[in-house]
Write a protein that holds these residues in place. Structure first.
Motif, PDB file in Angstrom:
ATOM      1  N   UNK A   1       0.290 -41.106  10.600  1.00  0.00           N
ATOM      2  CA  UNK A   1      -0.586 -40.405   9.655  1.00  0.00           C
ATOM      3  C   UNK A   1      -2.043 -40.844   9.771  1.00  0.00           C
ATOM      4  N   UNK A   2      -2.288 -42.036  10.289  1.00  0.00           N
ATOM      5  CA  UNK A   2      -3.666 -42.531  10.304  1.00  0.00           C
ATOM      6  C   UNK A   2      -4.127 -43.157  11.623  1.00  0.00           C
ATOM      7  N   UNK A   3      -3.205 -43.508  12.478  1.00  0.00           N
ATOM      8  CA  UNK A   3      -3.579 -44.144  13.740  1.00  0.00           C
ATOM      9  C   UNK A   3      -4.272 -43.133  14.652  1.00  0.00           C
ATOM     10  N   UNK A   4      -5.292 -43.584  15.355  1.00  0.00           N
ATOM     11  CA  UNK A   4      -6.004 -42.733  16.294  1.00  0.00           C
ATOM     12  C   UNK A   4      -5.795 -43.241  17.708  1.00  0.00           C
ATOM     13  N   UNK A   5      -5.771 -42.313  18.651  1.00  0.00           N
ATOM     14  CA  UNK A   5      -5.648 -42.675  20.056  1.00  0.00           C
ATOM     15  C   UNK A   5      -6.794 -43.614  20.406  1.00  0.00           C
ATOM     16  N   UNK A   6      -6.481 -44.664  21.149  1.00  0.00           N
ATOM     17  CA  UNK A   6      -7.496 -45.629  21.557  1.00  0.00           C
ATOM     18  C   UNK A   6      -7.589 -46.837  20.645  1.00  0.00           C
ATOM     19  N   UNK A   7      -6.777 -46.887  19.583  1.00  0.00           N
ATOM     20  CA  UNK A   7      -6.769 -48.064  18.707  1.00  0.00           C
ATOM     21  C   UNK A   7      -6.250 -49.270  19.475  1.00  0.00           C
ATOM     22  N   UNK A   8      -6.589 -50.464  19.015  1.00  0.00           N
ATOM     23  CA  UNK A   8      -6.137 -51.696  19.654  1.00  0.00           C
ATOM     24  C   UNK A   8      -4.662 -51.905  19.326  1.00  0.00           C
ATOM     25  N   UNK A   9      -3.808 -51.427  20.204  1.00  0.00           N
ATOM     26  CA  UNK A   9      -2.369 -51.435  19.931  1.00  0.00           C
ATOM     27  C   UNK A   9      -1.811 -52.843  19.804  1.00  0.00           C
ATOM     28  N   UNK A  10      -2.327 -53.789  20.599  1.00  0.00           N
ATOM     29  CA  UNK A  10      -1.785 -55.146  20.556  1.00  0.00           C
ATOM     30  C   UNK A  10      -2.128 -55.838  19.244  1.00  0.00           C
ATOM     31  N   UNK A  11      -3.347 -55.675  18.777  1.00  0.00           N
ATOM     32  CA  UNK A  11      -3.734 -56.260  17.489  1.00  0.00           C
ATOM     33  C   UNK A  11      -2.930 -55.620  16.360  1.00  0.00           C
ATOM     34  N   UNK A  12      -2.743 -54.317  16.445  1.00  0.00           N
ATOM     35  CA  UNK A  12      -1.961 -53.614  15.436  1.00  0.00           C
ATOM     36  C   UNK A  12      -0.507 -54.083  15.455  1.00  0.00           C
ATOM     37  N   UNK A  13       0.075 -54.208  16.639  1.00  0.00           N
ATOM     38  CA  UNK A  13       1.465 -54.663  16.753  1.00  0.00           C
ATOM     39  C   UNK A  13       1.614 -56.069  16.191  1.00  0.00           C
ATOM     40  N   UNK A  14       0.644 -56.936  16.464  1.00  0.00           N
ATOM     41  CA  UNK A  14       0.679 -58.294  15.913  1.00  0.00           C
ATOM     42  C   UNK A  14       0.597 -58.267  14.390  1.00  0.00           C
ATOM     43  N   UNK A  15      -0.283 -57.429  13.844  1.00  0.00           N
ATOM     44  CA  UNK A  15      -0.447 -57.344  12.389  1.00  0.00           C
ATOM     45  C   UNK A  15       0.817 -56.837  11.709  1.00  0.00           C
ATOM     46  N   UNK A  16       1.421 -55.798  12.260  1.00  0.00           N
ATOM     47  CA  UNK A  16       2.639 -55.245  11.672  1.00  0.00           C
ATOM     48  C   UNK A  16       3.761 -56.279  11.706  1.00  0.00           C
ATOM     49  N   UNK A  17       3.909 -56.950  12.828  1.00  0.00           N
ATOM     50  CA  UNK A  17       4.970 -57.951  12.960  1.00  0.00           C
ATOM     51  C   UNK A  17       4.740 -59.115  12.004  1.00  0.00           C
ATOM     52  N   UNK A  18       3.508 -59.570  11.908  1.00  0.00           N
ATOM     53  CA  UNK A  18       3.194 -60.666  10.987  1.00  0.00           C
ATOM     54  C   UNK A  18       3.481 -60.257   9.554  1.00  0.00           C
ATOM     55  N   UNK A  19       3.037 -59.074   9.164  1.00  0.00           N
ATOM     56  CA  UNK A  19       3.263 -58.598   7.801  1.00  0.00           C
ATOM     57  C   UNK A  19       4.750 -58.469   7.505  1.00  0.00           C
ATOM     58  N   UNK A  20       5.510 -57.910   8.443  1.00  0.00           N
ATOM     59  CA  UNK A  20       6.941 -57.696   8.225  1.00  0.00           C
ATOM     60  C   UNK A  20       7.709 -59.009   8.097  1.00  0.00           C
ATOM     61  N   UNK A  21       7.340 -59.995   8.884  1.00  0.00           N
ATOM     62  CA  UNK A  21       8.110 -61.232   8.895  1.00  0.00           C
ATOM     63  C   UNK A  21       7.523 -62.335   8.023  1.00  0.00           C
TER      64      UNK A  21
END
Length: 198
Positions: free
Chosen positions: A170-190
């Motif tokens: 719904x909000x992610x745009x092409x070209x976003x920093x996928x690795x930083x985002x993946x790290x943030x999601x994983x950190x938040x979830x765990x």
């Protein structure tokens, strides 16, 4: 499985046609998009579009397979890595799902909009359920080792984790920093939001 690029009229190989179809399906909806719409978007006649692809459903199936094949491959890789603990595998699976979403955002967005109205959509929904169950099994394994809490149903945890990831369409745009985002999601979830004081 990737089909070899088939060229027809200059500038319109099957991959180009697929990318444009996915964009139209996401913008107008699959049911509301005709092969004529796709032909116009590509600057072709309606009859010429059939030189590139046999049907609209074929394009939908290829688009859904793109997203599902990538996610399945990511989970296969994580599950096969027995050097990781169950918790590490679960973290890696969640992180990989973010990377797949970021790398294949239009196809994943389309996947999340299907409702089972066609055979291709029904197959995609069945594959999504299988992926949910695979992640739930990883949750169960991590809970069994005591690495994560065991008082929440693993399938519910799987759905909530994927729900958090999938909401990014719904909000992610092409070209976003996928690795930083993946790290943030994983950190938040765990690790959660609350700061743990020593």
């Amino acid at each position: 499985m990737s089909e070899p690029a088939r060229r027809g009229r200059p500038g319109h190989d099957q991959q180009t046609v697929l990318r444009v179809a996915i964009e139209l399906f996401n913008r107008q909806g699959y049911d509301a998009t005709s092969m004529g719409d796709l032909a116009r978007e590509l600057g072709l006649t309606k009859s010429a579009i059939y030189h590139h692809v046999p049907s609209k459903e074929h394009l939908l199936e290829r688009a859904l397979d793109e997203a599902l094949d990538e996610l399945t491959t990511a989970l296969d890789t994580v599950q096969a890595d027995r050097s990781l603990t169950p918790e590490e595998r679960l973290r890696a699976a969640l992180r990989s799902s973010v990377v797949v979403l970021a790398d294949h955002l239009p196809a994943v967005t389309l996947l999340l909009r299907v409702r089972g109205n066609t055979p291709a959509e029904q197959n995609a929904l069945a594959r999504r359920r299988d992926i949910d169950h695979r992640l739930a099994e990883m949750v169960r394994e991590a809970a069994d080792t005591g690495a994560i809490r065991a008082d929440v149903d693993p399938l519910l945890v799987s759905r909530l984790l994927f729900g958090m990831v999938n909401s990014m369409t719904e909000w992610l745009r092409v070209g976003s920093d996928r690795d930083a985002l993946a790290d943030s999601v994983t950190t938040l979830a765990f690790d959660g939001l609350v700061r743990h004081r020593a």
